[in-house]
Design a protein around this motif. Structure first.
Motif, short mmCIF file in Angstrom:
data_model
loop_
_atom_site.label_atom_id
_atom_site.label_comp_id
_atom_site.label_asym_id
_atom_site.label_seq_id
_atom_site.Cartn_x
_atom_site.Cartn_y
_atom_site.Cartn_z
N PRO A 186 0.79 -1.23 0.00
CA PRO A 186 0.00 0.00 0.00
C PRO A 186 0.82 1.28 0.00
CG PRO A 186 -0.68 -1.48 1.77
CD PRO A 186 0.50 -2.09 1.15
N ALA A 187 2.09 1.21 0.40
CA ALA A 187 2.92 2.42 0.40
C ALA A 187 3.35 2.83 -0.99
CB ALA A 187 4.17 2.20 1.27
N LEU A 188 3.25 1.93 -1.95
CA LEU A 188 3.69 2.23 -3.31
C LEU A 188 2.74 3.21 -3.99
CD1 LEU A 188 5.69 1.50 -5.65
CD2 LEU A 188 3.98 -0.20 -6.37
N ALA A 189 3.30 4.24 -4.58
CA ALA A 189 2.51 5.21 -5.36
C ALA A 189 2.86 5.05 -6.84
CB ALA A 189 2.78 6.63 -4.90
N LEU A 190 1.88 5.27 -7.69
CA LEU A 190 2.06 5.18 -9.14
C LEU A 190 1.97 6.57 -9.74
CD1 LEU A 190 -0.23 2.08 -9.92
CD2 LEU A 190 2.20 2.12 -9.29
N LYS A 191 2.89 6.85 -10.67
CA LYS A 191 2.94 8.17 -11.31
C LYS A 191 2.86 7.99 -12.82
CE LYS A 191 6.94 10.27 -11.45
NZ LYS A 191 8.12 11.12 -11.14
N ALA A 192 1.90 8.67 -13.44
CA ALA A 192 1.68 8.54 -14.88
C ALA A 192 2.55 9.51 -15.64
CB ALA A 192 0.21 8.80 -15.21
N GLU A 193 3.37 8.96 -16.56
CA GLU A 193 4.08 9.79 -17.51
C GLU A 193 3.25 9.76 -18.79
OE1 GLU A 193 6.98 10.75 -20.77
OE2 GLU A 193 6.07 8.80 -20.41
N ALA A 194 2.24 10.61 -18.82
CA ALA A 194 1.32 10.68 -19.95
C ALA A 194 1.47 12.05 -20.59
CB ALA A 194 -0.12 10.44 -19.50
N ILE A 195 2.28 12.12 -21.64
CA ILE A 195 2.49 13.40 -22.32
C ILE A 195 1.45 13.49 -23.42
CG2 ILE A 195 4.20 14.88 -23.43
CD1 ILE A 195 4.79 14.01 -20.51
N VAL A 196 0.27 13.94 -23.03
CA VAL A 196 -0.91 13.90 -23.90
C VAL A 196 -1.56 15.28 -23.92
CG1 VAL A 196 -1.27 11.45 -23.48
CG2 VAL A 196 -2.37 13.11 -21.98
N ALA A 197 -2.54 15.41 -24.81
CA ALA A 197 -3.28 16.66 -24.91
C ALA A 197 -3.99 16.96 -23.59
CB ALA A 197 -4.30 16.56 -26.04
N PRO A 198 -4.19 18.24 -23.28
CA PRO A 198 -4.76 18.61 -21.97
C PRO A 198 -6.07 17.92 -21.64
CG PRO A 198 -3.96 20.55 -23.14
CD PRO A 198 -3.84 19.41 -24.10
#
Length: 642
Positions: A318-330
């Motif tokens: 549960p301590a793990l966080a996920l971060k999205a590298e989504a270089i997409v349109a706003p």
């Protein structure tokens, strides 16, 4: 490392065989009861049509159970802490720092020895660029991964990663690591097996016997790197098949329609989490699912995948966080944090690429209307999520996000202007950078360069122009003041805190010369870092300016991630206005993007629902409201009611 593939090779094991004791079994059952329905729904949407779906579902839970069993006492303690402080990444003292491990410390152990530098700066979140083993030769800066479960031998070992992560926690720093989700290197053992003709591993990728289907896809696909890697498919002679390669020919796209791929990546996530990684930067998430007749980006199935990963990792770690590298349109960006009934159920964090690009656009124009308008059109992030706000990173500044409303082919005049401006091709411009992946009219992509060089410091120093130096420093402060106040974790890129300039040495390296992004991937200048407390040096001036902003932010409750940010339309097009207002406090940010003084009327400030007297948190200056508030060139204020 053993290869895990089909259900026959991935047989479900009971919890006793996995190694869970009675307490762990009870904990697993409780977490599965809470988060299992989310995982089941997402996985059913992806794989529910398969006759063997229940077998795969059982295997996925086995992987989660094994991840829990492998969790150390130290990490279990962190799990418990994060359960009780789910807003840990939203707190105003959070400060990110991003660097290449080799260029910052030489090795992982070298990074560990430099942690005091980071903690003195105020860093609580350290993102090291890819540290897992890349392919030899070209590797897209390490994002062509040959082995997810082995560290690049030039940096150290998995034991070194574990030691670094533990040392980071002792310094109050969360370690962040990349996970390339969309593709592996062509030298990964799965790809090697596929190349050798194994149909099981050919099923891990998108392989086609001829060009018929690839040509159908190409009708609606765009090239990511049109200048250096045109097309989305590569012919592999050894197996006489075409493989999907979105980015470079040596990066083979994974086939998430195959549940074996999902299982493998889930297992790898938990391997890294159990080595002490606290945040996984999920690289290129927007490209993970392919659908004929679309651009194969931002497909609904991508969001099912992210929800499933989130739910299953919550069960194991549960301590793990996920971060999205989504270089997409706003319009697509906020979805990677979850939306609608799934708001907050995908990634915890997401890069606010749109903000970064808009800041550079506003600086070149000297005006804030475009910045204000586009930000106001974006939905707010869901509760219990945050942005990563940044000015520079290891990648280029990608201009196409500014052309989202444009139907005509090719970049707009504004995008062409920005590309020219930050390459130093506009008369009178202050920037010194280079274009990235830019050729003909349809190939204007981005710009490369260090923050200080793009903001004018390089040119000013070359000309020994003190006035120009002051203006360049004011631009840097302006940009930092916005990302520090906007909402989320502000992320510093290695060397920017010292005003480091472009590194042109890459042009003499054959493996790097074709990629201008190496312009802003220098080695850390530790000699300059020693001057950071010398207020008479450029490094000292930039460092002091940065530390002041860090200190002002760290103890300001109004900058907690749950306080909404609202860009406002004022009466001066050169001024960016933003209100943060919530139960924890209020802030009015004003930022002048013009190179000359600009005023904000009392009426505009009253319209923002703030009343005089106001005090600037950054300088302590008080404004009584006896006249218009005047901001100097590139000046910025954080106003509070007093």
């Amino acid at each position: 490392m053993s290869l895990q593939t089909t259900p026959e090779r991935m047989q479900a094991a009971d919890l006793d065989g996995i190694g869970l004791d009675d307490a762990d079994k009870a904990l697993f059952a409780l977490r599965k009861q809470i988060f299992g329905p989310d995982a089941d729904a997402a996985l059913k949407a992806l794989y529910g049509h398969r006759a063997d779906f229940q077998d795969w579902l059982a295997r996925f839970y086995d992987i989660a159970a094994q991840g829990l069993a492998n969790r150390s006492a130290e990490l279990r303690e962190l799990d418990a802490k994060r359960v009780y402080t789910p807003d840990w990444f939203q707190k105003p003292h959070m400060l990110g720092y991003s660097a290449y491990a080799d260029r910052f410390g030489g090795t992982l152990d070298g990074v560990r020895q430099r942690l005091s530098y980071l903690s003195d700066l105020g860093v609580t979140y350290l993102h090291l660029m890819p540290v897992t083993c890349p392919r030899e030769g070209e590797s897209d800066g390490g994002y062509a991964v040959a082995d997810y479960e082995r560290i690049d031998p030039r940096l150290g070992t998995m034991q070194d990663l574990e030691a670094l992560a533990s040392a980071c926690r002792k310094h109050g720093i969360s370690l962040v690591s990349d996970l390339a989700l969309n593709h592996t290197a062509d030298t990964h053992e799965w790809a090697q097996a596929a190349r050798a003709g194994d149909p099981v591993y050919q099923g891990y990728y998108h392989c086609f016997p001829d060009r018929q289907v690839p040509d159908q896809y190409e009708q609606t696909l765009e090239d990511v790197f049109p200048a250096s890697a045109p097309g989305n498919f590569t012919h592999i002679a050894e197996m006489d098949q075409w493989v999907w390669t979105t980015f470079y020919p040596y990066q083979w796209d994974l086939n998430y329609a195959n549940p074996a791929v999902f299982g493998e990546i889930l297992r790898i996530m938990l391997v890294l989490a159990n080595r002490g990684v606290e945040v996984l930067r999920l690289d290129s998430v927007a490209f993970m699912w392919k659908r004929l007749g679309t651009d194969c980006r931002n497909q609904p199935q991508v969001h099912h995948l992210l929800r499933a990963f989130r739910a299953l990792t919550r069960i194991a770690a549960p301590a793990l966080a996920l971060k999205a590298e989504a270089i997409v349109a706003p319009e697509h960006l906020t979805a990677y944090l979850g939306e609608g009934k799934y708001a907050g159920e995908e990634c915890h964090l997401g890069y606010h690429n749109t903000l970064m690009v808009l800041l550079w656009s506003a600086l070149a124009e000297g005006r804030a209307e475009r910045l204000t308008e586009m930000l106001r059109r974006m939905p707010a992030p869901p509760a219990n999520t945050s942005w990563i706000t940044y000015i520079r990173c290891h990648d280029d500044i990608g201009w196409p996000v500014l052309d989202v409303d444009r139907e005509a082919q090719g970049p707009s005049d504004h995008v062409r202007f920005l590309s020219d401006f930050y390459a130093g091709r506009v008369a009178g411009g202050f920037a010194r950078g280079q274009s990235f992946q830019t050729g003909d009219d349809r190939a204007v992509h981005g710009s490369s360069g260090m923050l200080a060089s793009l903001a004018g410091l390089e040119a000013a120093l070359q000309e020994s122009d003190e006035t120009a130096i002051d203006l360049a420093l004011a631009r840097i402060r302006l940009l930092y003041s916005i990302i520090f106040a906007f909402g989320g974790i502000p992320l510093l890129y290695m060397g920017d805190e010292l005003g480091m300039l472009n590194d042109y040495s890459y042009e003499t390296d054959p493996l790097k010369a074709i990629d201008s992004r190496w312009l802003h991937r220098p080695d850390m200048d530790w000699k300059t870092a020693e001057m950071r407390h010398d207020s008479g040096s450029i490094a000292g001036r930039v460092y002091d300016m940065t530390r002041t902003l860090i200190a002002c932010r760290a103890d300001f409750p109004a900058l907690h991630g749950d306080t909404p940010s609202r860009p406002l339309s004022g009466d001066n097009p050169h001024i960016f206005m933003m209100r943060r207002s919530g139960a924890r406090g209020r802030l009015l940010l004003l930022a002048n993007f013009a190179p000359n003084p600009q005023s904000v009327t009392i009426k505009a400030i009253n319209a923002a629902r703030f009343r005089f007297p106001l005090q600037d948190r950054l300088t302590g200056q008080t404004y009584e409201g006896s006249g218009d508030l005047v901001l100097g060139p590139y000046d910025t204020v954080w106003l509070e009611e007093v």
